[in-house]
Design a protein around this motif. Sequence first.
Motif, PDB file in Angstrom:
ATOM      1  N   VAL A  82     -59.976  41.471  86.647  1.00 45.39           N
ATOM      2  CA  VAL A  82     -59.721  40.691  85.436  1.00 45.39           C
ATOM      3  C   VAL A  82     -60.925  40.828  84.515  1.00 45.39           C
ATOM      4  O   VAL A  82     -62.004  41.278  84.923  1.00 45.39           O
ATOM      5  CB  VAL A  82     -59.463  39.203  85.764  1.00 45.39           C
ATOM      6  CG1 VAL A  82     -58.304  39.056  86.726  1.00 45.39           C
ATOM      7  CG2 VAL A  82     -60.720  38.529  86.320  1.00 45.39           C
ATOM      8  N   THR A  83     -60.774  40.447  83.255  1.00 44.56           N
ATOM      9  CA  THR A  83     -61.909  40.540  82.336  1.00 44.56           C
ATOM     10  C   THR A  83     -62.981  39.531  82.712  1.00 44.56           C
ATOM     11  O   THR A  83     -62.703  38.457  83.247  1.00 44.56           O
ATOM     12  CB  THR A  83     -61.456  40.313  80.890  1.00 44.56           C
ATOM     13  OG1 THR A  83     -60.710  39.092  80.815  1.00 44.56           O
ATOM     14  CG2 THR A  83     -60.597  41.455  80.414  1.00 44.56           C
ATOM     15  N   ILE A 122     -71.937  41.422  76.508  1.00 38.01           N
ATOM     16  CA  ILE A 122     -70.678  42.147  76.378  1.00 38.01           C
ATOM     17  C   ILE A 122     -70.707  43.046  75.147  1.00 38.01           C
ATOM     18  O   ILE A 122     -70.219  44.188  75.172  1.00 38.01           O
ATOM     19  CB  ILE A 122     -69.494  41.171  76.313  1.00 38.01           C
ATOM     20  CG1 ILE A 122     -69.460  40.287  77.563  1.00 38.01           C
ATOM     21  CG2 ILE A 122     -68.179  41.930  76.165  1.00 38.01           C
ATOM     22  CD1 ILE A 122     -69.451  41.048  78.864  1.00 38.01           C
ATOM     23  N   ARG A 123     -71.305  42.564  74.060  1.00 39.11           N
ATOM     24  CA  ARG A 123     -71.400  43.389  72.857  1.00 39.11           C
ATOM     25  C   ARG A 123     -72.223  44.649  73.120  1.00 39.11           C
ATOM     26  O   ARG A 123     -71.905  45.728  72.616  1.00 39.11           O
ATOM     27  CB  ARG A 123     -71.995  42.572  71.709  1.00 39.11           C
ATOM     28  CG  ARG A 123     -70.950  41.761  70.940  1.00 39.11           C
ATOM     29  CD  ARG A 123     -71.504  41.240  69.633  1.00 39.11           C
ATOM     30  NE  ARG A 123     -72.335  40.051  69.831  1.00 39.11           N
ATOM     31  CZ  ARG A 123     -71.857  38.808  69.837  1.00 39.11           C
ATOM     32  NH1 ARG A 123     -70.564  38.592  69.665  1.00 39.11           N
ATOM     33  NH2 ARG A 123     -72.664  37.780  70.005  1.00 39.11           N
ATOM     34  N   VAL A 124     -73.306  44.515  73.888  1.00 40.98           N
ATOM     35  CA  VAL A 124     -74.114  45.684  74.250  1.00 40.98           C
ATOM     36  C   VAL A 124     -73.270  46.689  75.028  1.00 40.98           C
ATOM     37  O   VAL A 124     -73.310  47.906  74.764  1.00 40.98           O
ATOM     38  CB  VAL A 124     -75.341  45.247  75.074  1.00 40.98           C
ATOM     39  CG1 VAL A 124     -76.013  46.455  75.729  1.00 40.98           C
ATOM     40  CG2 VAL A 124     -76.344  44.515  74.190  1.00 40.98           C
ATOM     41  N   LEU A 125     -72.500  46.197  75.992  1.00 40.96           N
ATOM     42  CA  LEU A 125     -71.677  47.099  76.804  1.00 40.96           C
ATOM     43  C   LEU A 125     -70.593  47.769  75.971  1.00 40.96           C
ATOM     44  O   LEU A 125     -70.303  48.960  76.161  1.00 40.96           O
ATOM     45  CB  LEU A 125     -71.062  46.320  77.971  1.00 40.96           C
ATOM     46  CG  LEU A 125     -72.077  45.749  78.974  1.00 40.96           C
ATOM     47  CD1 LEU A 125     -71.373  44.924  80.042  1.00 40.96           C
ATOM     48  CD2 LEU A 125     -72.899  46.851  79.615  1.00 40.96           C
ATOM     49  N   PHE A 126     -70.010  47.028  75.025  1.00 39.06           N
ATOM     50  CA  PHE A 126     -69.047  47.648  74.110  1.00 39.06           C
ATOM     51  C   PHE A 126     -69.719  48.742  73.292  1.00 39.06           C
ATOM     52  O   PHE A 126     -69.162  49.830  73.085  1.00 39.06           O
ATOM     53  CB  PHE A 126     -68.447  46.597  73.181  1.00 39.06           C
ATOM     54  CG  PHE A 126     -67.399  45.721  73.813  1.00 39.06           C
ATOM     55  CD1 PHE A 126     -66.718  46.121  74.946  1.00 39.06           C
ATOM     56  CD2 PHE A 126     -67.087  44.489  73.263  1.00 39.06           C
ATOM     57  CE1 PHE A 126     -65.744  45.320  75.532  1.00 39.06           C
ATOM     58  CE2 PHE A 126     -66.116  43.674  73.825  1.00 39.06           C
ATOM     59  CZ  PHE A 126     -65.437  44.094  74.955  1.00 39.06           C
ATOM     60  N   GLY A 166     -70.053  51.988  74.922  1.00 44.67           N
ATOM     61  CA  GLY A 166     -68.851  52.769  75.158  1.00 44.67           C
ATOM     62  C   GLY A 166     -67.831  52.168  76.101  1.00 44.67           C
ATOM     63  O   GLY A 166     -66.755  52.750  76.297  1.00 44.67           O
ATOM     64  N   MET A 167     -68.134  51.004  76.684  1.00 42.76           N
ATOM     65  CA  MET A 167     -67.145  50.380  77.554  1.00 42.76           C
ATOM     66  C   MET A 167     -66.051  49.749  76.699  1.00 42.76           C
ATOM     67  O   MET A 167     -66.338  48.996  75.770  1.00 42.76           O
ATOM     68  CB  MET A 167     -67.799  49.322  78.452  1.00 42.76           C
ATOM     69  CG  MET A 167     -68.779  49.883  79.459  1.00 42.76           C
ATOM     70  SD  MET A 167     -69.403  48.646  80.632  1.00 42.76           S
ATOM     71  CE  MET A 167     -67.927  48.315  81.605  1.00 42.76           C
ATOM     72  N   GLU A 168     -64.814  50.045  77.005  1.00 40.82           N
ATOM     73  CA  GLU A 168     -63.699  49.514  76.221  1.00 40.82           C
ATOM     74  C   GLU A 168     -63.163  48.208  76.798  1.00 40.82           C
ATOM     75  O   GLU A 168     -62.514  47.433  76.092  1.00 40.82           O
ATOM     76  CB  GLU A 168     -62.570  50.545  76.160  1.00 40.82           C
ATOM     77  CG  GLU A 168     -62.978  51.819  75.436  1.00 40.82           C
ATOM     78  CD  GLU A 168     -61.844  52.822  75.373  1.00 40.82           C
ATOM     79  OE1 GLU A 168     -60.764  52.553  75.959  1.00 40.82           O
ATOM     80  OE2 GLU A 168     -62.035  53.875  74.737  1.00 40.82           O
ATOM     81  N   GLU A 203     -65.737  42.803  87.864  1.00 38.88           N
ATOM     82  CA  GLU A 203     -66.420  43.669  88.814  1.00 38.88           C
ATOM     83  C   GLU A 203     -67.523  44.494  88.160  1.00 38.88           C
ATOM     84  O   GLU A 203     -68.486  44.889  88.831  1.00 38.88           O
ATOM     85  CB  GLU A 203     -65.401  44.586  89.486  1.00 38.88           C
ATOM     86  CG  GLU A 203     -65.990  45.506  90.540  1.00 38.88           C
ATOM     87  CD  GLU A 203     -64.934  46.283  91.291  1.00 38.88           C
ATOM     88  OE1 GLU A 203     -64.370  45.734  92.247  1.00 38.88           O
ATOM     89  OE2 GLU A 203     -64.686  47.452  90.914  1.00 38.88           O
ATOM     90  N   ASP A 204     -67.408  44.762  86.870  1.00 35.88           N
ATOM     91  CA  ASP A 204     -68.404  45.570  86.185  1.00 35.88           C
ATOM     92  C   ASP A 204     -69.772  44.894  86.144  1.00 35.88           C
ATOM     93  O   ASP A 204     -70.795  45.570  85.958  1.00 35.88           O
ATOM     94  CB  ASP A 204     -67.953  45.869  84.752  1.00 35.88           C
ATOM     95  CG  ASP A 204     -66.773  46.816  84.701  1.00 35.88           C
ATOM     96  OD1 ASP A 204     -66.661  47.671  85.591  1.00 35.88           O
ATOM     97  OD2 ASP A 204     -65.954  46.690  83.774  1.00 35.88           O
ATOM     98  N   LEU A 205     -69.816  43.568  86.287  1.00 36.88           N
ATOM     99  CA  LEU A 205     -71.076  42.835  86.284  1.00 36.88           C
ATOM    100  C   LEU A 205     -71.302  42.067  87.580  1.00 36.88           C
ATOM    101  O   LEU A 205     -72.437  41.950  88.045  1.00 36.88           O
ATOM    102  CB  LEU A 205     -71.129  41.864  85.099  1.00 36.88           C
ATOM    103  CG  LEU A 205     -71.077  42.496  83.707  1.00 36.88           C
ATOM    104  CD1 LEU A 205     -71.132  41.408  82.634  1.00 36.88           C
ATOM    105  CD2 LEU A 205     -72.215  43.489  83.499  1.00 36.88           C
ATOM    106  N   LEU A 206     -70.245  41.531  88.176  1.00 36.32           N
ATOM    107  CA  LEU A 206     -70.383  40.648  89.333  1.00 36.32           C
ATOM    108  C   LEU A 206     -70.167  41.414  90.629  1.00 36.32           C
ATOM    109  O   LEU A 206     -69.231  41.165  91.397  1.00 36.32           O
ATOM    110  CB  LEU A 206     -69.395  39.486  89.211  1.00 36.32           C
ATOM    111  CG  LEU A 206     -69.544  38.639  87.943  1.00 36.32           C
ATOM    112  CD1 LEU A 206     -68.495  37.542  87.900  1.00 36.32           C
ATOM    113  CD2 LEU A 206     -70.951  38.048  87.847  1.00 36.32           C
ATOM    114  N   SER A 207     -71.046  42.352  90.892  1.00 33.61           N
ATOM    115  CA  SER A 207     -70.976  43.188  92.088  1.00 33.61           C
ATOM    116  C   SER A 207     -72.333  43.834  92.312  1.00 33.61           C
ATOM    117  O   SER A 207     -73.227  43.741  91.465  1.00 33.61           O
ATOM    118  CB  SER A 207     -69.903  44.276  91.915  1.00 33.61           C
ATOM    119  OG  SER A 207     -70.263  45.147  90.857  1.00 33.61           O
ATOM    120  N   GLY A 208     -72.460  44.488  93.465  1.00 28.34           N
ATOM    121  CA  GLY A 208     -73.707  45.187  93.731  1.00 28.34           C
ATOM    122  C   GLY A 208     -73.966  46.296  92.738  1.00 28.34           C
ATOM    123  O   GLY A 208     -75.114  46.544  92.351  1.00 28.34           O
TER     124      GLY A 208
END
Length: 312
Positions: free
Chosen positions: A154-155, A167-171, A174-176, A181-186
């Motif tokens: 989920v988002t 989130i703005r930095v990740l956008f 290039g992340m769409e 999981e993109d942040l809350l994981s190892g």
Amino acid sequence: MTWLVADIGGTNARFALVDGPGARLEQIEVLAVADHATLDDAMAAYLDGKGVTVRAAAVAVAGPVTGPDYALTNAHWRGSIRNLAVPYAGLLNDFEALALSLPYLEAGDLATLGGPAPGHGVKAVLGPGTGLGVAGLVPADGAWVPVPCEGGHVTVPVTDSREAEIIRVLFAQGMERVEAEDLLSGSGLPRLHRALAVVNGVTAPELGAADIVARLDDSLCSETVEVFCGMLGSFAGNVALTLGARGGVYLGGGVLPRIVERVRASAFRARFEAGPTAYLAPIATNLITAAQPALLGAAAYLTQERLSHEPA
């Protein structure tokens, strides 16, 4: 009879033997997924020299399960459970197995993260490891029914301006779509660390998850872990609301046991309760500290499949 149980993650493959229903896990070993081409190869390496005949196996994998075929989300293994050379083989999601372990965990297997003692009712389990797993467990007619899902995709939850900047930095990079999981994981912790460095306008070294949680005297690492715990609290609250997990929310995975006290001191529980407080405040949050709970759950799966009637 001898059962084999396995918990296959993106990094490690854990194996154990069980002498039937209710028996202890024996001969637990952890193999590196990267060292073996397939599950079959790793299983053969584990069994080599043990001199046992396996009558049934339950394999928990870190990836969606919709039939006999498996494909690990964060590793290269692909195949079918039907290829294993055992009379019966069952395949389940790793967090489905973790959910099945919950009724068998004792007080010493848990560390409280806030709230009352766990109660009866629907339970939820989630946790950051190589990825972010989620599952539910529903009581039904004196038994427990696991509810596997892909909730880690989920988002990501965002509740304040600092998280919005991340989130703005990740956008911008290039992340769409930024999944939980993109942040809350190892694998997500280093991404969060790098994004926070950009937000703060500082230069930071490339660090892995283990390095970040080991350097809490470093201001950026400390901030990374604090943001991580807060976002994880919001995510856990969302899971509790979605599943109606009045029986408790349990956290597993390989990241949190290293920073138990930091999670307790963080905004995790406050963020967990920040939704409908009257609903969420009575729900227990506990961290699973047992060494190999998913293997215990895989053994519970075999017991529920009523394989105990098979002759030894």
